[in-house]
Design a protein around this motif. Structure first.
Motif, mmCIF file in Angstrom:
data_model
loop_
_atom_site.group_PDB
_atom_site.id
_atom_site.type_symbol
_atom_site.label_atom_id
_atom_site.label_comp_id
_atom_site.label_asym_id
_atom_site.label_seq_id
_atom_site.Cartn_x
_atom_site.Cartn_y
_atom_site.Cartn_z
ATOM 1 N N ASP A 59 6.671 -61.804 5.213
ATOM 2 C CA ASP A 59 7.757 -61.724 6.195
ATOM 3 C C ASP A 59 9.142 -61.700 5.563
ATOM 4 O O ASP A 59 10.142 -61.624 6.275
ATOM 5 C CB ASP A 59 7.660 -62.868 7.208
ATOM 6 C CG ASP A 59 7.762 -64.248 6.569
ATOM 7 O OD1 ASP A 59 7.879 -64.336 5.327
ATOM 8 O OD2 ASP A 59 7.728 -65.246 7.317
ATOM 9 N N CYS A 99 -6.348 -64.345 12.613
ATOM 10 C CA CYS A 99 -5.225 -64.648 11.723
ATOM 11 C C CYS A 99 -4.619 -63.363 11.178
ATOM 12 O O CYS A 99 -5.346 -62.433 10.800
ATOM 13 C CB CYS A 99 -5.697 -65.520 10.559
ATOM 14 S SG CYS A 99 -4.386 -66.016 9.396
ATOM 15 N N ALA A 149 2.531 -63.063 9.016
ATOM 16 C CA ALA A 149 3.765 -62.911 9.778
ATOM 17 C C ALA A 149 4.540 -61.703 9.270
ATOM 18 O O ALA A 149 4.628 -61.474 8.067
ATOM 19 C CB ALA A 149 4.614 -64.171 9.665
ATOM 20 N N GLY A 150 5.081 -60.922 10.187
ATOM 21 C CA GLY A 150 5.856 -59.756 9.798
ATOM 22 C C GLY A 150 5.023 -58.571 9.386
ATOM 23 O O GLY A 150 5.559 -57.571 8.908
ATOM 24 N N TYR A 190 -0.109 -57.754 12.815
ATOM 25 C CA TYR A 190 0.288 -58.570 13.962
ATOM 26 C C TYR A 190 0.929 -57.708 15.050
ATOM 27 O O TYR A 190 0.644 -57.882 16.247
ATOM 28 C CB TYR A 190 1.258 -59.673 13.535
ATOM 29 C CG TYR A 190 1.685 -60.523 14.717
ATOM 30 C CD1 TYR A 190 0.826 -61.490 15.228
ATOM 31 C CD2 TYR A 190 2.916 -60.335 15.347
ATOM 32 C CE1 TYR A 190 1.183 -62.254 16.339
ATOM 33 C CE2 TYR A 190 3.284 -61.080 16.450
ATOM 34 C CZ TYR A 190 2.414 -62.053 16.941
ATOM 35 O OH TYR A 190 2.764 -62.786 18.041
ATOM 36 N N SER A 209 -2.325 -66.248 17.787
ATOM 37 C CA SER A 209 -1.185 -67.126 17.516
ATOM 38 C C SER A 209 -1.106 -67.592 16.071
ATOM 39 O O SER A 209 -0.059 -68.072 15.628
ATOM 40 C CB SER A 209 -1.243 -68.354 18.437
ATOM 41 O OG SER A 209 -2.423 -69.112 18.197
ATOM 42 N N THR A 240 -0.403 -67.153 12.483
ATOM 43 C CA THR A 240 0.217 -66.285 11.484
ATOM 44 C C THR A 240 0.566 -67.113 10.260
ATOM 45 O O THR A 240 0.832 -68.309 10.361
ATOM 46 C CB THR A 240 1.491 -65.600 12.025
ATOM 47 O OG1 THR A 240 2.443 -66.606 12.403
ATOM 48 C CG2 THR A 240 1.179 -64.717 13.217
#
Length: 342
Positions: free
Chosen positions: A146, A208, A211-212, A216, A235, A237
């Motif tokens: 991220d 899983c 993030a970024g 996702y 949810s 991440t």
């Protein structure tokens, strides 16, 4: 190839735990790793193929984001000159990389010095060789998934070479090279799991992603449109992709969604998990740079033209053939098209 080839295989939970421990320690520091192994760079060539006219695409009306890049050039410009004007030990290309993606950018704790190695690392060395005449003139900075775009925008790195998918959303924030690798999103789950792929078997399952990541973003959109069951829990991440594998091993999640190229490497680390179903997207990795670094984008695209002719296959054979198969056809990017003109 310049990287050290002798290595003990990382297999199972022990291999993952060892590498994760090294990663946790190393992430506490900014990596400044001038590598000292010598190698001979291939003679640079000029020119490219597939040049087409176009305009600088905006993210909101983007089509074929992998084509929204500038034509190759070996000419210097202000961005390259600034890099070349760095003096002494600072005269290096600063590259954001991963250090815990097995076979891409990682540290093998079984090797002396646990130096960074992998497919992305080879490419970074080649770019440094073309820019500065020295493949070792690189400072590697380990960055989480991220932080790839912020690191570029803030000037912490000159570029990111880190399994970064070219996407319409991202070309509004950074500039990309032409693609250097083709992959697609896949599901990773325990072999004993009833999950069969990216389908209804994910209903009620905990998934899983990093993030970024584009994974996702895809899950979020597909759950909104109904392609992914509404009961799927997305949810969880994590900052780095390897953390998803650890969560899976601990039983905290039921599945991981990530690029198939990365998932295959994780399955190689842990024989209790496997890829479920086929890839459900087509994506391309590119080198990311600042939006206004036109000269650097063109130079990297020139490097990729040359690298595709002499270097890419050797690197694939060394790092990825064991996990993705000896036939690299499915992983090779298409002939580049350069639709961006400014």
């Amino acid at each position: 190839m310049w990287a050290r080839r002798a290595r003990a295989g990382l297999r199972g939970w022990g291999g993952v735990a060892a590498m994760a421990a090294v990663c946790a320690l190393a992430l506490a520091f900014v990596l400044l790793l001038p590598l000292t192994q010598s190698r001979v760079a291939d003679d640079a060539q000029t020119g490219g193929q597939g040049v087409a006219e176009g305009v600088h695409a905006r993210a909101e009306d983007c089509k074929d984001p992998q084509k929204q890049t500038l034509s190759p050039s070996a000419a210097d410009g202000p961005t390259i000159e600034a890099i070349k004007n760095r003096t002494g030990a600072r005269r290096k290309l600063i590259v954001g990389v991963d250090q815990n993606s097995y076979r891409w950018g990682y540290r093998d704790p079984n090797n002396e010095g646990a130096q960074l190695e992998g497919f992305d690392i080879d490419l970074a060395h080649r770019i440094a060789a073309d820019l500065l005449g020295d493949p070792d003139a690189v400072q590697f900075k380990a960055i989480p998934t991220d932080q790839r775009i912020p690191a570029i925008q803030d000037g912490r790195v000159d570029m990111v070479v880190r399994t970064m998918t070219i996407s319409c959303a991202r070309i509004g924030e950074v500039a990309f090279s032409a693609p250097y690798f083709r992959t697609g999103q896949q599901v990773l789950a325990p072999k004993s799991s009833a999950i069969t792929g990216y389908d209804g078997s994910l209903a009620g399952k905990r998934i899983c992603t990093a993030a970024g990541s584009t994974a996702y973003t895809t899950l979020e959109e597909d759950r909104r449109t109904g392609r992914l069951p509404a009961s799927a829990d997305i949810s969880t991440t994590v900052p780095n992709q390897l953390d998803c594998l650890v969560r899976l091993q601990l039983g905290e999640v039921d599945a991981v969604v990530t690029d198939g190229a990365l998932a295959a490497s994780q399955a190689a680390q842990d024989p209790t998990v496997e890829l479920k179903g086929k890839a459900f997207t087509t994506e391309f990795y590119g080198v990311a740079m600042k939006k206004d670094a036109d000269d650097l984008v063109r130079r990297v695209n020139q490097t990729l033209v040359d690298y595709g002719r002499n270097g890419w296959q050797t690197s694939y054979d060394t790092w990825l053939s064991a996990t993705l198969g000896k036939d690299s056809t499915a992983s090779k990017p298409p002939a580049p098209q350069y639709l961006r003109t400014s």
